[in-house]
Design an enzyme around this catalytic site. Sequence first.
Site, PDB file in Angstrom:
ATOM      1  N   GLN A   1      65.406  -2.358  36.862  1.00 39.92           N
ATOM      2  CA  GLN A   1      65.722  -3.768  36.659  1.00 39.92           C
ATOM      3  C   GLN A   1      64.588  -4.464  35.913  1.00 39.92           C
ATOM      4  O   GLN A   1      63.416  -4.211  36.153  1.00 39.92           O
ATOM      5  CB  GLN A   1      66.013  -4.459  37.980  1.00 39.92           C
ATOM      6  CG  GLN A   1      64.944  -4.382  39.046  1.00 39.92           C
ATOM      7  CD  GLN A   1      65.398  -5.028  40.341  1.00 39.92           C
ATOM      8  OE1 GLN A   1      66.447  -5.663  40.419  1.00 39.92           O
ATOM      9  NE2 GLN A   1      64.617  -4.854  41.378  1.00 39.92           N
TER      10      GLN A   1
ATOM     11  N   HIS B   1      69.589  -3.855  34.123  1.00 41.56           N
ATOM     12  CA  HIS B   1      69.937  -4.894  35.097  1.00 41.56           C
ATOM     13  C   HIS B   1      70.089  -6.235  34.379  1.00 41.56           C
ATOM     14  O   HIS B   1      71.145  -6.834  34.373  1.00 41.56           O
ATOM     15  CB  HIS B   1      68.910  -4.983  36.228  1.00 41.56           C
ATOM     16  CG  HIS B   1      69.236  -6.000  37.290  1.00 41.56           C
ATOM     17  ND1 HIS B   1      68.854  -7.312  37.202  1.00 41.56           N
ATOM     18  CD2 HIS B   1      69.890  -5.885  38.462  1.00 41.56           C
ATOM     19  CE1 HIS B   1      69.266  -7.989  38.261  1.00 41.56           C
ATOM     20  NE2 HIS B   1      69.904  -7.130  39.045  1.00 41.56           N
TER      21      HIS B   1
ATOM     22  N   ASP C   1      73.761  -6.677  35.629  1.00 37.84           N
ATOM     23  CA  ASP C   1      74.175  -7.488  36.769  1.00 37.84           C
ATOM     24  C   ASP C   1      74.359  -8.914  36.259  1.00 37.84           C
ATOM     25  O   ASP C   1      73.398  -9.571  35.857  1.00 37.84           O
ATOM     26  CB  ASP C   1      73.114  -7.442  37.873  1.00 37.84           C
ATOM     27  CG  ASP C   1      73.575  -8.111  39.158  1.00 37.84           C
ATOM     28  OD1 ASP C   1      74.605  -8.825  39.133  1.00 37.84           O
ATOM     29  OD2 ASP C   1      72.908  -7.929  40.183  1.00 37.84           O
TER      30      ASP C   1
ATOM     31  N   GLU D   1      77.893  -5.181  36.941  1.00 35.86           N
ATOM     32  CA  GLU D   1      77.785  -5.474  38.368  1.00 35.86           C
ATOM     33  C   GLU D   1      78.142  -6.928  38.637  1.00 35.86           C
ATOM     34  O   GLU D   1      77.687  -7.829  37.931  1.00 35.86           O
ATOM     35  CB  GLU D   1      76.357  -5.185  38.832  1.00 35.86           C
ATOM     36  CG  GLU D   1      76.134  -5.344  40.319  1.00 35.86           C
ATOM     37  CD  GLU D   1      74.757  -4.861  40.743  1.00 35.86           C
ATOM     38  OE1 GLU D   1      74.342  -5.198  41.867  1.00 35.86           O
ATOM     39  OE2 GLU D   1      74.097  -4.151  39.957  1.00 35.86           O
TER      40      GLU D   1
ATOM     41  N   ASP E   1      79.133  -5.997  44.492  1.00 33.40           N
ATOM     42  CA  ASP E   1      77.817  -6.354  45.029  1.00 33.40           C
ATOM     43  C   ASP E   1      77.978  -7.432  46.092  1.00 33.40           C
ATOM     44  O   ASP E   1      78.016  -7.147  47.282  1.00 33.40           O
ATOM     45  CB  ASP E   1      76.905  -6.809  43.886  1.00 33.40           C
ATOM     46  CG  ASP E   1      75.512  -7.206  44.367  1.00 33.40           C
ATOM     47  OD1 ASP E   1      75.185  -6.912  45.527  1.00 33.40           O
ATOM     48  OD2 ASP E   1      74.757  -7.804  43.581  1.00 33.40           O
TER      49      ASP E   1
ATOM     50  N   GLN F   1      77.370  -1.335  45.429  1.00 36.39           N
ATOM     51  CA  GLN F   1      75.947  -1.375  45.741  1.00 36.39           C
ATOM     52  C   GLN F   1      75.780  -1.461  47.255  1.00 36.39           C
ATOM     53  O   GLN F   1      76.304  -2.371  47.901  1.00 36.39           O
ATOM     54  CB  GLN F   1      75.215  -2.555  45.104  1.00 36.39           C
ATOM     55  CG  GLN F   1      73.715  -2.414  45.340  1.00 36.39           C
ATOM     56  CD  GLN F   1      72.868  -3.585  44.929  1.00 36.39           C
ATOM     57  OE1 GLN F   1      71.729  -3.660  45.370  1.00 36.39           O
ATOM     58  NE2 GLN F   1      73.362  -4.480  44.107  1.00 36.39           N
TER      59      GLN F   1
ATOM     60  N   LYS G   1      73.328  -2.387  49.729  1.00 36.18           N
ATOM     61  CA  LYS G   1      72.080  -3.155  49.763  1.00 36.18           C
ATOM     62  C   LYS G   1      71.403  -2.894  51.104  1.00 36.18           C
ATOM     63  O   LYS G   1      71.775  -3.460  52.127  1.00 36.18           O
ATOM     64  CB  LYS G   1      72.366  -4.631  49.555  1.00 36.18           C
ATOM     65  CG  LYS G   1      73.024  -4.936  48.201  1.00 36.18           C
ATOM     66  CD  LYS G   1      73.299  -6.402  48.012  1.00 36.18           C
ATOM     67  CE  LYS G   1      74.384  -6.905  48.914  1.00 36.18           C
ATOM     68  NZ  LYS G   1      75.711  -6.327  48.639  1.00 36.18           N
TER      69      LYS G   1
ATOM     70  N   THR H   1      66.563  -4.628  47.285  1.00 38.95           N
ATOM     71  CA  THR H   1      66.149  -5.917  46.756  1.00 38.95           C
ATOM     72  C   THR H   1      64.753  -5.860  46.168  1.00 38.95           C
ATOM     73  O   THR H   1      63.903  -5.082  46.621  1.00 38.95           O
ATOM     74  CB  THR H   1      66.194  -6.989  47.858  1.00 38.95           C
ATOM     75  OG1 THR H   1      65.655  -8.202  47.366  1.00 38.95           O
ATOM     76  CG2 THR H   1      65.397  -6.570  49.084  1.00 38.95           C
ATOM     77  N   CYS H   2      64.543  -6.721  45.193  1.00 42.02           N
ATOM     78  CA  CYS H   2      63.210  -6.899  44.624  1.00 42.02           C
ATOM     79  C   CYS H   2      62.241  -7.466  45.651  1.00 42.02           C
ATOM     80  O   CYS H   2      61.023  -7.371  45.491  1.00 42.02           O
ATOM     81  CB  CYS H   2      63.290  -7.838  43.425  1.00 42.02           C
ATOM     82  SG  CYS H   2      64.063  -9.434  43.810  1.00 42.02           S
TER      83      CYS H   2
END
Length: 421
Positions: free
Chosen positions: A177, A199, A242, A277, A311, A333, A335, A364-365
């Site tokens: 991403q 991403h 995304d 996404e 998502d 996805q 998560k 997640t970031c």
Amino acid sequence: MSKSIKIVKVLAASGVGSFFFDDQAAIKAGAARDGAAYLGEAVTPGYAHVREPSESVSVMLVLSDGYVAVGDCASVQYSGVGGREPRFHARQLAQQIEQDLGPRLLDLDIRRFRDAAAQAEAWISESIASRRAAAYGVSQALLNATAHAAGHHVMARVIKDEWALSDPLAAVPIYAQSGDDRHANVDKMILKGVPILPHGLINTLELVGPEGAELERYVRWIVARIKQLRTQPDYRPRIHLDVYGMVGALVQGSPDRTADILQRVEAAAGPFPLTIEHPLDAGSRDAQIKDLARLRQVLRARRSQVKIVADEWANTAEDINLFAVNQSADLIQVKTPDLGSIHNTIDAILDCHRHGVGPVLGGTCAETELSARATVHIGIATRVAQMLAKPGMGFDEGYTIVLNEMNRALRLDAYLDSAAA
């Protein structure tokens, strides 16, 4: 496997995540970006500001032989929206884990991860409000403890054995991403030969443009850079974007008109396969399942090869099952923080496989390097369709963490097999 190894103490330390917790509802309502911050008032419960530093809690299980098994509690960037658990506060959660949960964990038999994780999750549900974040970190630590007790320290082996997975551990494609740096990070991804990129963080209508013109322009630029920068002529990455529901928002949620735009973007991608996404957001789980299924049907009827990823609204194992059963997406996805204990993530991935849907091992970031490394073992044990490079939004760091952990685990697994032969 030693029967004498037990948990003798549970410690928890508050920390930070690799990005931010963002009040998505406030942003969608018009909170303006100001550099790295957002202006305006928070509207989602749990937030004091629109953007707040993401937090984490490190769970440390001190074992009777002196080993300390670790895992990190984390939550997603957009906590508290789309059916997700509210954002947690690290100091409070750390205190609850030590004082309320810790004494109960001393009774766990760590030799069987799956059983231990399920029991810990049940106890967490009884005493901790941020149950998914807590169960996420505690279960990572338990998996670490079980791998230690087994003597091999490869968490993926524990998963393979306890879920009776017949295929050997294997490398899976990594999905990178870009964050806001949508151009320089693409160059880095191409130079490093990333198989799935970028991403793109297409989270505003301006980035999509009228009738998708800006998105189409961006994809044409990506294609040109791949052709210019690739060092191997057969390098053919999948372009995965995304779009945060923005394509659907541009056309008032119409699946048919969303398909029109996606086909134009597909044409711009040329020889490179395209994945989109969260192309639209229907506002609820059931409506999302219905509208994504319709979009997918329209694309297939038009002979489009665009793959759709579910998502938002696919948060829990139950949600993921419904998306998979209804064939609403080509990929889903998973998560990891949203599913709480990582045994739920494993079950959800295998459920996707059973229904012929590709599991994307996401997350997640906003999580940590420790949680990212733990989830790598899930990916190589369950052979997901692709695995997110995380945490953070800088590309290099997350890609390094995930790729190196995957390579370490596979090399050690091969050594253990050869040593046992």
